[in-house]
Design an enzyme around this catalytic site. Structure first.
Site, PDB file in Angstrom:
ATOM      1  N   ASP A   1      80.388  44.419  -1.668  1.00  0.00           N
ATOM      2  CA  ASP A   1      80.065  45.021  -0.388  1.00  0.00           C
ATOM      3  C   ASP A   1      79.789  43.871   0.589  1.00  0.00           C
ATOM      4  O   ASP A   1      79.672  42.708   0.188  1.00  0.00           O
ATOM      5  CB  ASP A   1      78.830  45.917  -0.555  1.00  0.00           C
ATOM      6  CG  ASP A   1      78.381  46.557   0.738  1.00  0.00           C
ATOM      7  OD1 ASP A   1      79.244  47.034   1.493  1.00  0.00           O
ATOM      8  OD2 ASP A   1      77.164  46.560   1.004  1.00  0.00           O
TER       9      ASP A   1
ATOM     10  N   ASP B   1      77.773  44.277   4.262  1.00  0.00           N
ATOM     11  CA  ASP B   1      76.523  44.388   5.019  1.00  0.00           C
ATOM     12  C   ASP B   1      75.323  44.526   4.095  1.00  0.00           C
ATOM     13  O   ASP B   1      75.282  45.414   3.242  1.00  0.00           O
ATOM     14  CB  ASP B   1      76.589  45.591   5.966  1.00  0.00           C
ATOM     15  CG  ASP B   1      77.597  45.382   7.077  1.00  0.00           C
ATOM     16  OD1 ASP B   1      77.387  44.474   7.892  1.00  0.00           O
ATOM     17  OD2 ASP B   1      78.592  46.131   7.116  1.00  0.00           O
TER      18      ASP B   1
END
Length: 237
Positions: free
Chosen positions: A8, A10
């Site tokens: 991922d 953020d």
């Protein structure tokens, strides 16, 4: 064996969550949505379009369309990411570690492509990843597993040979729904959001969801051979 590591972006690789909070509170606030940092956690990990729909359903505004509000947020985030964001502790270590174990690296983020490109460009990460995939290209965002299943397909890897690194409840649910091993690296004390609506998805608390991950780390700096052995035991031989 683990053949691919999907990251991922953020809150996991980059310290962008405080920036998201600032921008969402400002933009949504101008359209009559009374957000706080705590309430921003309700949509953590969601695709931006889904987050806009989430708040419009609760505080329908007039004037700007939902697409226009999403564009406002994207433009403001792009400016901030290009100037302010920094890598999270352990981000480079985790990329180097997985690469050193022979895993192909991929980036799969709910953020719009423009924001992913801004981060990849800022830190010179383009050559690190075999695939960079945005949830913007999926019909359904996290916690649906589509983003990770598409990433595995683009990598030409079976889902069960992939490990996902995530910081959000929605991401953990998506990873496990895709049949992948999952390392959860929550940003802060998970009890802070454990009872928030949507924090865990499907009526579950964030703590409930974190227990579904195969490994929970306090930081990417904790990724080591012991953790890798646990993940390899999850994947088929």
């Amino acid at each position: 064996m683990i053949e691919a590591a999907i990251f991922d972006m953020d809150g996991l690789l980059v310290d962008s969550e405080p920036i998201w909070h600032d921008v969402e509170i400002d933009v949504f606030g101008r359209h009559g949505v009374p957000l706080t940092v705590e309430r921003c956690l309700e949509t953590k990990g969601m695709y931006l379009g889904d987050a806009v729909e989430h708040w419009y359903a609760r505080y329908p505004w007039s004037g700007a369309s939902r697409d226009e509000v999403a564009t406002e947020i994207t433009e403001a985030m792009a400016r901030r990411l290009e100037a302010d964001v920094e890598l999270k502790p352990g981000a480079v270590h985790a990329l180097d570690f997985c690469d050193g174990r022979g895993a192909t690296l991929a980036l799969a983020s709910s953020s719009p492509r423009r924001l992913i490109d801004a981060v990849v460009r800022r830190f010179g990460l383009a050559e690190r990843f075999g695939v960079v995939h945005s949830g913007q290209d999926e019909v359904i965002g996290k916690p649906d597993p589509a983003i990770f299943l598409t990433t595995a397909r683009l990598l030409e890897r079976r889902p069960e040979t992939c490990v996902v690194f995530e910081d959000s409840a929605a991401g953990v649910l998506a990873a496990k729904g895709a049949g992948m091993a999952c390392v959860a690296v929550p940003e802060a004390d998970p009890t802070a959001a454990s009872r928030l609506p949507g924090a865990g998805g499907g009526g579950e608390t964030l703590l409930d969801v974190l227990r579904r991950a195969d490994v929970v780390l306090g930081s990417l700096l904790e990724l080591d051979d012991t953790v890798w052995a646990r993940l390899s035991a999850v994947a088929p031989a």
